[in-house]
Design an enzyme around this catalytic site. Structure first.
Site, PDB file in Angstrom:
ATOM      1  N   LEU A 171      35.147 -16.831   3.236  1.00  0.00           N
ATOM      2  CA  LEU A 171      35.319 -15.292   2.558  1.00  0.00           C
ATOM      3  C   LEU A 171      34.023 -14.447   2.966  1.00  0.00           C
ATOM      4  CD1 LEU A 171      36.704 -17.483   0.759  1.00  0.00           C
ATOM      5  CD2 LEU A 171      36.180 -16.247  -1.322  1.00  0.00           C
ATOM      6  N   CYS A 172      34.400 -13.300   2.978  1.00  0.00           N
ATOM      7  CA  CYS A 172      33.546 -12.087   3.003  1.00  0.00           C
ATOM      8  C   CYS A 172      32.746 -12.243   4.315  1.00  0.00           C
ATOM      9  CB  CYS A 172      32.230 -12.246   2.022  1.00  0.00           C
ATOM     10  SG  CYS A 172      31.570 -10.807   1.814  1.00  0.00           S
ATOM     11  N   ILE A 173      31.545 -12.384   4.535  1.00  0.00           N
ATOM     12  CA  ILE A 173      30.671 -12.387   5.795  1.00  0.00           C
ATOM     13  C   ILE A 173      30.865 -13.791   6.448  1.00  0.00           C
ATOM     14  CG2 ILE A 173      28.409 -13.143   4.719  1.00  0.00           C
ATOM     15  CD1 ILE A 173      29.245 -10.687   7.917  1.00  0.00           C
TER      16      ILE A 173
END
Length: 215
Positions: free
Chosen positions: A134-136
């Site tokens: 998720l995300c970075i």
């Protein structure tokens, strides 16, 4: 019951695991009838950030100890992870993923990856089990696996850095996932976009849905 390993990078968006992404991932796993075990590397954080001011603080904290706050103490050192014992592994985001699990936040494509983190990703991929990010965190996966299809949303600079690593970046918006069929990698942008907590929940749910389908 499927059992999923969740790797935390500390506690707090600026220097550890993003708490909403981590908690909503755990909730999604439980709501879908699976179980989870939290892990974190037993190392010092890159630094400690005051989450009110954004400024660095003159102290040292341990990633495993801080991540235990999210896990309510039920956490293991990542060195203990054995891919044979789990059906999948998931990496919530937060700057800790790019500072503590690897050095992408500081070094970009030239980053290094924590030894236990790299071993966990590679052993899971070799076992042909799903890897969620998720995300970075997809940047971390791209550094380890190379030719993998991922998303961090729409940030062009980060996308370019990921493609420098040999990965393919796909632009996405809230809740959307990208599935790499070769490695069974499932990614979603979360707070890499200007997101609300309910949009984070949607992304986490979609990642876990796909993981359980592939597991």
């Amino acid at each position: 019951m499927k059992k999923i390993a969740v790797v935390l990078a500390g506690n707090g968006v600026y220097d550890g695991a993003e708490i909403h992404e981590a908690t909503l991932t755990l909730l999604a796993i439980a709501q879908k009838g699976a179980s989870y075990q939290c892990f974190a590397p037993d190392i010092n954080q890159a630094h400690v950030v005051n989450h009110i001011t954004g400024e660095e603080m003159p102290e040292t904290r341990n990633v495993l100890v801080e991540a235990a706050r999210i896990a309510r103490g039920n956490i293991k050192a990542l060195s203990e992870y054995n891919a044979a014992e789990y059906d999948a592994i998931v990496f919530p985001g937060g700057f800790g993923a790019a500072k503590n699990l690897c050095t992408f936040a500081f070094d970009g494509p030239d980053c290094t990856v924590n030894e236990d983190v790299e071993k966990a990703i590679r052993s899971t991929a070799v076992a042909e089990k799903p890897v969620g990010a998720l995300c970075i965190s997809p940047a971390l996966i791209a550094k380890v696996l190379g030719d993998v299809e991922v998303t961090i949303g729409q940030d062009q600079g980060t996308a370019d850095a990921i493609e420098t690593l040999g990965a393919t970046h796909v632009k996405t918006t809230h809740g959307e996932i990208v599935v790499d069929e070769k490695y069974k990698v499932i990614t979603t942008p979360c707070y890499m976009l200007d997101a609300t907590i309910d949009q984070i929940a949607l992304g986490a749910n979609n990642v876990i849905d796909k993981i359980l389908e592939l597991a």
